[in-house]
Design a protein around this motif. Sequence first.
Motif, mmCIF file in Angstrom:
data_model
loop_
_atom_site.group_PDB
_atom_site.id
_atom_site.type_symbol
_atom_site.label_atom_id
_atom_site.label_comp_id
_atom_site.label_asym_id
_atom_site.label_seq_id
_atom_site.Cartn_x
_atom_site.Cartn_y
_atom_site.Cartn_z
ATOM 1 N N GLY A 95 1.286 3.820 4.421
ATOM 2 C CA GLY A 95 0.843 2.485 3.947
ATOM 3 C C GLY A 95 1.116 1.262 4.676
ATOM 4 N N ASN B 224 -7.756 7.010 -1.124
ATOM 5 C CA ASN B 224 -8.792 6.230 -0.924
ATOM 6 C C ASN B 224 -10.050 6.950 -1.786
ATOM 7 O OD1 ASN B 224 -7.096 5.888 1.408
ATOM 8 N ND2 ASN B 224 -8.510 4.069 1.599
ATOM 9 N N SER C 238 -1.216 -6.486 -6.942
ATOM 10 C CA SER C 238 -1.152 -5.369 -6.482
ATOM 11 C C SER C 238 -1.919 -4.155 -7.449
ATOM 12 C CB SER C 238 0.110 -4.740 -5.880
ATOM 13 O OG SER C 238 0.832 -4.385 -7.049
ATOM 14 N N GLN D 220 1.903 1.893 -11.563
ATOM 15 C CA GLN D 220 0.280 2.174 -11.284
ATOM 16 C C GLN D 220 0.155 3.590 -11.484
ATOM 17 O OE1 GLN D 220 0.492 0.659 -7.388
ATOM 18 N NE2 GLN D 220 0.497 -1.654 -7.893
ATOM 19 N N ASP E 10 0.948 -0.907 -0.015
ATOM 20 C CA ASP E 10 -0.082 0.048 -0.010
ATOM 21 C C ASP E 10 1.034 1.136 -0.126
ATOM 22 O OD1 ASP E 10 -2.080 1.799 0.486
ATOM 23 O OD2 ASP E 10 -1.986 1.641 2.623
ATOM 24 N N ASP F 162 -5.597 -4.460 -6.582
ATOM 25 C CA ASP F 162 -6.006 -3.830 -5.054
ATOM 26 C C ASP F 162 -6.031 -2.377 -5.121
ATOM 27 O OD1 ASP F 162 -5.775 -6.336 -4.033
ATOM 28 O OD2 ASP F 162 -3.585 -6.478 -3.449
ATOM 29 N N VAL F 163 -5.044 -1.650 -5.678
ATOM 30 C CA VAL F 163 -4.951 -0.304 -5.667
ATOM 31 C C VAL F 163 -6.219 0.591 -6.594
ATOM 32 C CG1 VAL F 163 -2.726 -0.402 -5.138
ATOM 33 C CG2 VAL F 163 -3.198 0.089 -7.619
ATOM 34 N N PHE G 236 -6.233 -0.061 -0.139
ATOM 35 C CA PHE G 236 -4.860 0.093 -0.787
ATOM 36 C C PHE G 236 -4.680 1.361 -1.594
ATOM 37 C CE2 PHE G 236 -4.311 -4.607 0.421
ATOM 38 C CZ PHE G 236 -3.694 -4.306 1.658
ATOM 39 N N ASN G 237 -3.647 1.999 -1.496
ATOM 40 C CA ASN G 237 -3.324 3.023 -2.592
ATOM 41 C C ASN G 237 -2.131 2.737 -3.457
ATOM 42 O OD1 ASN G 237 -5.914 4.728 -1.967
ATOM 43 N ND2 ASN G 237 -4.670 5.075 0.319
ATOM 44 N N PRO G 238 -1.951 3.630 -4.494
ATOM 45 C CA PRO G 238 -0.957 3.080 -5.457
ATOM 46 C C PRO G 238 0.412 3.262 -4.680
ATOM 47 C CG PRO G 238 -2.490 4.730 -6.597
ATOM 48 C CD PRO G 238 -2.998 4.360 -5.213
ATOM 49 N N TYR G 239 1.429 2.509 -4.932
ATOM 50 C CA TYR G 239 2.815 2.579 -4.432
ATOM 51 C C TYR G 239 3.768 2.199 -5.554
ATOM 52 C CZ TYR G 239 2.294 -2.452 -3.707
ATOM 53 O OH TYR G 239 2.043 -4.002 -3.804
ATOM 54 N N THR H 296 -10.408 6.339 -5.649
ATOM 55 C CA THR H 296 -11.153 5.043 -5.924
ATOM 56 C C THR H 296 -12.363 4.951 -5.669
ATOM 57 O OG1 THR H 296 -9.794 4.323 -4.180
ATOM 58 C CG2 THR H 296 -8.764 3.872 -5.950
#
Length: 526
Positions: free
Chosen positions: A378, A318, A408, A426, A178, A411-412, A419-422, A321
Amino acid sequence: MMLISDCLLSVRQFLIARLLTRWLPVGLSLAIAACHGISANESRSDSSSDLTKTTPHPNFEGVTLTVLSLTPGNGITEPIIDHAAQFEALTGVEIKMITAPFDLLYQEILNDFRRGIHNYDVVIIPPQWKADYVQYGYLQDLTKRVKTDSAIQWEDIAVFFREYYATYEGKVYAIPLDGEVLSLYYRSDILEQQGVIPPQTWDQYLDLAQKMDGQDLNNDGEADYGSCIARTLQTNSRMLWAVASSFLQTQGTQQGAFFDSDTMKPLVNNPAFIEALAIYKETATYGPTKPGNETLSAMEIRSLFLSGRCALTIDWGNLGTLAMKSNSPIKNQFGTAILPGSPKVLDRETGQLVTCNQSICPYSEEGINYAPYAAFGGWVGTVNGALEGKTLDTAYAFLSYMSQPEQSNLDVMTSSTGFNPYRMSQLTNRQSWIEAGMNKQLASRYLNAIYMSLNNPNIVLDLSIPQYEVYQQEILHPILMDVLNNEISLSEAILKIDSSWEEKTDELGRESQRQAYCQSLKIECN
């Protein structure tokens, strides 16, 4: 906290129970859900990805892996449960999930490690906690495994998360799942009507918030809000530092925004912090309140913003999304930008609030010092330092599997996860977000804001020292609430924060805390 054996079920049993709730009587389905800590009607709609796309995995039949994570309901554990089921199918391992509420999770892990009980093979934690665990050898050094693991695509993970949240003293102890950085969210339609650009300074933020406050922003006949900010126990101190960072840190990430690294004195008893605190207090006058001075949660603030009732807000990724899958009336009418900055900053040599220049603010743009704040950072996955052999191999392989792009990326871009972009891919592959349902213009603004924040050399590392939560939550939060409720003055608050943080630092050991602070910033302590 459900740590009893009666509720210790494998992921397969968990998913079977989830399916059974569709047909069982309500009472029984709730009982099953209660055992797992997840509501009976709560699930992730996209619970599996195409297994044929994943890298081949070894056979882990006969291995049982126990994973400790946050109690379901916050979007963190649900995707982990889904990935665990996929990983079981791929490798033959049995994975048992145990969950705990956030306020008990830290101590449960620490107690397990200290007593040598080793109930947990994998623990999912905020990255700030690793400092407390690594110094006693409780976490596994994963450096060699990461270097030889092509599937994880380690270099694709943003440098900031790799260098500051995954490593400790140059070694990898955590696998990012995350990425958290605060951004400014604004009503793009309102800004266009007003003929202004997104606020670049906090003074501009206040001006716009004041102008919009009390107006009907969603045409429902009710007065709405200029600024909506979550001020709960977990968010209050971080929202303050979202403002304060641009006043306090000017020389890059390694300068730090919380303490003087030479003396370990808090950066609070100065005119710059007082100015930031005054701004933070004023933002509350343009926002929603609850009876009895109760605060709104992050989810309540997000709901207000997506219903069109807020002109501005500060939030993690968050919110972007959530808008993708919502029926929000402003779904295509808001944007995202890097946090506002400040043209005036703290001169640490004189202790005064001064105007930015190239010497004091080398990373400033047009005289404005930006200091995007990677608040919280994260969730990361870590491995019990006592593991050996095939169990250790399995634990790392599971974390690698979850972090790999095939998993992932889903997920993001899924609103039901937290979960957010890492990964850089992405943030640069905008077409994937558009195909996932995000408006093209919003995708560009959303990803650009996060990308610019993560690549800003002055990005602020969240406080990452032993017992950081005591500093931020037990000490700072109640003082902030007193300020917001007009129970104490700004000057009284400054003195209370300063003296309380100083007392805590002395209690824990000033030099050891200073060394931990320097280590988190990756600088040498003299």
